[in-house]
Scaffold this active site. Structure first.
Site, PDB file in Angstrom:
ATOM      1  CB  THR A 157       7.053   7.602 -64.253  1.00  0.00           C
ATOM      2  OG1 THR A 157       6.450   7.977 -65.495  1.00  0.00           O
ATOM      3  CG2 THR A 157       7.668   8.825 -63.615  1.00  0.00           C
ATOM      4  CB  VAL A 285      26.897   9.160 -63.506  1.00  0.00           C
ATOM      5  CG1 VAL A 285      27.678  10.034 -62.574  1.00  0.00           C
ATOM      6  CG2 VAL A 285      26.984   7.689 -63.100  1.00  0.00           C
ATOM      7  NE  ARG A 294      13.222  13.816 -68.694  1.00  0.00           N
ATOM      8  CZ  ARG A 294      13.309  13.504 -67.414  1.00  0.00           C
ATOM      9  NH1 ARG A 294      13.997  14.291 -66.596  1.00  0.00           N
ATOM     10  NH2 ARG A 294      12.727  12.425 -66.940  1.00  0.00           N
ATOM     11  NE  ARG A 319     -11.232  28.907 -96.144  1.00  0.00           N
ATOM     12  CZ  ARG A 319     -11.894  27.966 -96.802  1.00  0.00           C
ATOM     13  NH1 ARG A 319     -11.417  27.501 -97.949  1.00  0.00           N
ATOM     14  NH2 ARG A 319     -13.019  27.472 -96.318  1.00  0.00           N
ATOM     15  CE1 TYR A 341      -5.616  36.587 -76.529  1.00  0.00           C
ATOM     16  CE2 TYR A 341      -6.913  34.559 -76.552  1.00  0.00           C
ATOM     17  CZ  TYR A 341      -6.208  35.533 -75.858  1.00  0.00           C
ATOM     18  OH  TYR A 341      -6.103  35.456 -74.486  1.00  0.00           O
ATOM     19  CD  GLN A 403      -6.657  26.934 -79.852  1.00  0.00           C
ATOM     20  OE1 GLN A 403      -7.144  27.939 -80.364  1.00  0.00           O
ATOM     21  NE2 GLN A 403      -7.411  25.970 -79.331  1.00  0.00           N
ATOM     22  CE1 TYR A 432       9.220  11.456 -76.597  1.00  0.00           C
ATOM     23  CE2 TYR A 432       7.184  10.980 -77.773  1.00  0.00           C
ATOM     24  CZ  TYR A 432       8.390  11.656 -77.684  1.00  0.00           C
ATOM     25  OH  TYR A 432       8.763  12.519 -78.678  1.00  0.00           O
ATOM     26  CD  GLU A 433      12.664   9.040 -72.759  1.00  0.00           C
ATOM     27  OE1 GLU A 433      13.455   9.274 -71.835  1.00  0.00           O
ATOM     28  OE2 GLU A 433      12.522   7.917 -73.269  1.00  0.00           O
ATOM     29  CE  LYS A 524      -3.672  25.148 -59.847  1.00  0.00           C
ATOM     30  NZ  LYS A 524      -4.803  25.767 -59.103  1.00  0.00           N
TER      31      LYS A 524
END
Length: 659
Positions: A157, A285, A294, A319, A341, A403, A432-433, A524
């Protein structure tokens, strides 16, 4: 005719019943998701063409192959594809190639992964006309294979600490590429290990002992006919990773390796034969490759998430497990509110992130065009925005994919589900990046400057105008009210972090240290700013949908997205009495109401992602819903089911026979 176009005889009955419940045309929503009817039509045409070419498929699932075998598989398919792709697709068209590669190669990489994402775009955006003529067509046709070599073993970085040097020799009109230390070894570039013949190398340009900073160089590292490594080059593979193991990430070092002067990419910066340096119109540039990467990352993350949602929601409809009331029939797990949820917020994020990706793609293309004409006005805004989006989208996408995996229970842990692969591919992008915390801090520096302008009453850029905007207290427009809440949170977090920092400065602490002392608050603030951008874009895109039935479905998903994200930041809503606990509870109930409305259409929504089984690569997410019999078939293909396995014959059998 049913509104869901995937209904077929013989499918799992529960899945078929779900599809008959659709209140909208799945083709209409598919067109929205993929950027229009023409784009959707083209995707389907390409898929049909790929289906005709059996030599582009694998005999066994990738999970049943070793890494070396998988590298051989993807290389074989790549060769076959490059020989035939001109028959049915335009290899210079990014959309065509993206669709074909997703279908044929999957998401775990192949030798041209970084070639397409970074090597080719860098040539297109940073090579001058003559250099483009020399190299671009060979790159597009796969006659050379390249990657982008910037990150080093010791620094990623922190670009300012990169050590690799390119020293200009006026006598020979060459650059001498050198790796001065072990930590200067290029580390991580995809394809570098065994596949690449060339790299775009990022190195410090040195002329007459003066360092002019980082510049890109076009560097051959292997002979493209024999694949022998060039003298003065050390290159190899860095080994297995958490995921994406069909990409041979590698290391690269140079021992005073010489390349011609014209191998420095010279669209923006130039070095004459005499060693005279011409600086670019704007010092940043060279960020065009990073910005492009990105913008593509955000799109890929949205797509990975869409795949995970298709798998988990289809499986949750197939299921049946447990009873809501004892003694009744086992229910589809999709009926449990806890299951909804877990996965429905991720479903809403698919559309939010997909919209953000389309927006930032367009902004990036416009920025690159403006830079080519010497206009860098929007570069700072776009760089800051791309930092925030990269951090927020990769984190939340990987979070939602995991999740989805957990929501599929034990079977979600199996490679047969493809969910572990989706997770490892997604979560890798968190580092990465640009590691995500660093990305948020880069955006924070932009927000710090904006906050200073806001305090002084100066004119604000559109992206940060909310910092001086009053709260909306009364409105009947639900979206306007919810977006006002997002603005309040972002404004509160940004100005709080800024004022805390200024207070420390007044006590004699230097700005850099004061900023560092409040870096958690700044991250934040950066997240809230980014979430506001995503929320605004999602709402705007929904309001532009003309199909009434599709509009209704997306409105519900937008309400779910907004309310879920607001509750994730609910402490900010009650701070300083902005909202009451009762107000926040209403937002929480909006989540449950939106989930209830989404339940009926959930399967049809993920069907609208229009991802075929071949691309989805998941037994749990099969279109026909025949999960269990195909899980059994998948297991039979495991190489460990063969007889006379060495570990049994050599160790286990002798051990047990003596006991």
């Amino acid at each position: 005719m049913p509104l869901n176009k995937l209904i077929q005889d013989g499918d799992n009955q529960d899945l078929t019943d779900e599809r008959f419940k659709a209140t909208f045309d799945t083709d209409a929503l598919a067109a929205v998701f993929h950027g229009g009817e023409d784009a959707l039509k083209r995707i389907r045409e390409l898929r049909d063409e790929v289906t005709k070419r059996w030599h582009l498929f694998d005999a066994l699932p990738g999970a049943h192959r070793t890494r070396a075998e998988r590298m051989e598989d993807v290389s074989r398919k790549l060769k076959n594809l490059m020989e035939s792709v001109g028959e049915f697709a335009d290899f210079t068209n990014n959309l065509d190639m993206l669709v074909i590669i997703r279908d044929v190669m999957g998401i775990e990489g192949f030798p041209l992964a970084l070639h397409n994402l970074m090597f080719v775009p860098t040539i297109q955006n940073q090579a001058d006309d003559e250099q483009t003529e020399w190299w671009l067509m060979d790159a597009l046709q796969g006659k050379i294979i390249g990657t982008y070599a910037q990150t080093e073993l010791g620094h990623g970085t922190n670009l300012g600490a990169i050590e690799t040097t390119a020293t200009y020799d006026k006598l020979t009109e060459e650059f001498i590429i050198h790796t001065p230390t072990t930590t200067a070894t290029k580390w991580w570039p995809g394809g570098l290990g065994t596949s690449c013949t060339h790299v775009v190398l990022v190195a410090n340009l040195i002329i007459d002992t003066k360092n002019y900073g980082l510049h890109p160089f076009f560097v051959p590292i292997r002979d493209r006919n024999s694949y022998s490594v060039m003298s003065g080059v050390r290159v190899g593979d860095i080994g297995t990773k958490m995921g994406v193991n069909c990409v041979d990430n590698g290391f690269l070092a140079f021992d005073n390796y010489r390349i011609p002067r014209r191998n420095m990419l010279m669209k923006h910066s130039k070095v004459s034969k005499e060693g005279l340096y011409t600086a670019p119109s704007h010092p940043k540039v060279g960020y065009t490759t990073m910005l492009y990467m990105r913008s593509e990352m955000i799109y890929h993350q949205a797509y990975y998430l869409a795949m995970a949602m298709a798998i988990s929601i289809r499986y949750s409809a197939v299921r049946r497990q447990g009873e809501i009331k004892p003694g009744t029939q086992e229910v589809q797990i999709l009926d449990y509110q806890t299951q909804q949820y877990r996965i429905f917020p991720g479903l809403a994020r698919c559309f939010a992130f997909n919209t953000a990706a389309a927006t930032v793609r367009q902004m990036t293309e416009n920025c690159i065009k403006q830079l080519s004409h010497g206009n860098s006005d929007v570069l700072a805004d776009l760089h800051a925005l791309s930092c925030g989006l990269k951090a927020v989208v990769t984190h939340q996408a990987s979070q939602s994919i995991d999740q989805a995996r957990q929501a599929c229970g034990g079977h979600g842990y199996s490679d047969a589900s493809y969910l572990p692969t989706l997770y490892t591919c997604s979560v890798g992008a968190c580092t990465y990046e640009g590691e995500n915390m660093v990305m948020l801090l880069q955006l924070s520096k932009y927000l710090m400057k904006a906050a200073a302008k806001a305090e002084k009453g100066e004119e604000m850029a559109p992206l940060v105008a909310y910092l001086v905007k009053p709260d909306i207290t009364e409105t009947n427009d639900k979206f306007a009210k919810m977006l006002s809440h997002f603005e309040h949170i972002a404004r509160h977090r940004v100005m709080h972090a800024y004022r805390q920092m200024i207070e420390e400065e007044k006590q004699g602490i230097e700005r850099d240290y004061a900023f560092a002392n409040h870096s958690v608050d700044w991250t934040k603030a950066a997240r809230a700013h980014t979430k506001l951008f995503i929320a605004r874009g999602f709402v705007k895109s929904v309001q532009e949908v003309s199909d009434e039935a599709v509009h209704d479905v997306l409105t519900t998903l937008a309400e779910l997205y907004l309310s879920y994200e607001l509750i994730e930041m609910s402490a900010d809503l009650t701070a300083n009495g902005y909202l009451s606990e009762s107000d926040v509870q209403q937002i929480r109930h909006q989540i449950y109401d939106s989930m209830r409305k989404t339940r009926r259409n959930a399967v049809s929504i993920v069907d609208s992602f229009d991802i075929c089984d071949r691309e989805l690569r998941s037994v749990l997410g099969r279109r026909d819903g025949h999960v269990y019999e195909n899980l059994y078939k998948w297991a039979q293909m495991s190489p460990l089911n063969e007889r006379n396995l060495p570990h049994v014959e050599k160790y286990l059998k002798p051990m047990t026979s003596k006991l």
